[in-house]
Design an enzyme around this catalytic site. Structure first.
Site, short mmCIF file in Angstrom:
data_model
loop_
_atom_site.label_atom_id
_atom_site.label_comp_id
_atom_site.label_asym_id
_atom_site.label_seq_id
_atom_site.Cartn_x
_atom_site.Cartn_y
_atom_site.Cartn_z
N ASP A 214 1.55 -0.90 -0.15
CA ASP A 214 -0.04 -0.02 0.25
C ASP A 214 1.02 1.36 0.11
OD1 ASP A 214 -2.32 1.75 0.03
OD2 ASP A 214 -3.47 0.55 0.80
N ASP A 241 3.11 0.66 -5.08
CA ASP A 241 1.90 0.99 -6.27
C ASP A 241 1.71 0.53 -6.83
OD1 ASP A 241 -0.16 2.29 -7.82
OD2 ASP A 241 1.35 4.16 -7.83
N HIS A 259 -13.33 -2.57 -7.50
CA HIS A 259 -14.66 -2.23 -8.01
C HIS A 259 -14.19 0.14 -7.39
CE1 HIS A 259 -16.19 -0.32 -3.61
NE2 HIS A 259 -14.28 -0.70 -3.12
#
Length: 349
Positions: A214, A241, A259
């Site tokens: 992260d 990343d 999502h």
């Protein structure tokens, strides 16, 4: 109160109005409830009323608030079942309000704070523009795409990270119940924030090593969580990343990640995962699955959330399969969990 119960009906109250006018009026004013809950979380009302209750004046003194306004706010909270009062002066907590207590291990306080932040609130005010243009409205409302904006807003970024950690905490065990790690030795939580999911799996499987990928600013929280859960000796945080590179492993976990992104971006993330998989490795994607039109549920509403805030969307199992195929992966199973999320397992073609 369930997600689809009328927002102005307190637990144990009379049957809500069923006529269309009453329902529509309460839908129109539903955003009032969102900001009441956020404010109750921000002012720690649940903590102040637990366990012995408090007067509005006592809450006001503790939080440096205006006493008269505090009373009016607590009175409104009582109308929603967020507080109770036998004499109209002293307010007690309720089981509903207790979900916002800071000492509740399953607290929803961070999610309540996040749900009313500017990064959500302002783009949603431009929903009609999102529909007109087919583009997210964070740029128009905030001046930058939502994740770029969060990078410049440390306080809101902290609220977002805490909300994701809280969400994962509430989901982790339900997902872990249906995740078969098989013979995996290294699990990588891609975009895993504080790492609660992979750390939960590590606690259940002492031979499993875990990593979180992260952005660097969440590393301290992830390391602290690993220490607290007793898995620090098998845990590594990797700042980076997922569009550039994903750490190697034989089980890549993506919970509520895809999502946030359009199909092309999802393909790029998944390709990076596939390239970093050890031989025999697998990718597990945990997401809401859109079902048939008209079925009540969070999924179509969350889809609007993604449409308004980002380039992302909620997808059906078939739509995920198409994205997997483009990334060189094959969908092999879809497993529902006790939560709203399903686990989609994919392997390299």
């Amino acid at each position: 109160m369930t997600l689809f119960e009328h927002p102005f009906v307190a637990a144990g109250s009379a049957t809500p109005p069923v006529d269309d006018t009453g329902r529509m009026l309460q839908m129109i004013t539903g955003y009032w409830v969102t900001q009441m809950v956020r404010t109750a979380a921000e002012l720690r009302i649940a903590d102040h009323l637990h366990p012995d209750g408090a007067t509005a004046a006592e809450v006001a003194e503790a939080e440096s608030l205006d006493p008269a306004s505090t009373f009016r706010f607590l009175r409104a909270c009582a109308s929603l079942g967020l507080a109770a009062s036998a004499d109209g002066k002293r307010f007690e907590s309720t089981s509903l309000l207790d979900t916002l207590r800071t000492d509740n291990p399953d607290s929803l306080r961070d999610l309540a704070l996040w749900g009313g932040t500017e990064s959500h609130w302002l783009p949603w005010g431009r929903l009609a523009d999102a529909i007109r243009t087919g583009t997210p409205q964070a740029q128009a409302a905030l001046g930058a795409p939502v994740f770029d904006w969060l990078a410049t807003q440390p306080r809101e970024a902290e609220v977002f990270t805490n909300a994701m950690t809280a969400m994962t905490h509430n989901l982790a065990h339900q997902l872990a119940d249906v995740i078969d790690i098989k013979d995996a030795e290294v699990a990588v939580d891609v975009g895993g924030a504080g790492g609660n999911l992979v750390q939960t799996l590590m606690r259940r499987h002492p031979g499993l090593t875990g990593k979180v990928l992260d952005l660097p600013h969440v590393g301290a929280d992830a390391d602290a969580s690993a220490e607290k859960l007793g898995v620090a000796d098998r845990f590594t945080f990797v700042g980076g990343d997922f569009f550039d590179k994903v750490p190697s492993g034989d089980l890549h976990l993506l919970k509520f990640v895809l999502h946030d992104w359009d199909d092309d971006s999802c393909v790029r993330i998944l390709r990076n995962c596939r390239e970093a998989l050890e031989p025999g490795g697998r990718v597990l994607v945990m997401e809401l699955l859109v079902d048939e039109v008209g079925k009540p549920g969070l999924e179509p509403l969350m889809d609007l959330n993604m449409m308004t805030l980002s380039t992302g969307r909620e997808r059906s199992a078939d739509e995920f399969e198409a994205v997997f195929n483009r990334a060189g992966l094959r969908l092999v199973s879809v497993t529902p969990s006790a939560s709203l999320l399903s686990v989609l397992e994919a392997v390299p073609v």
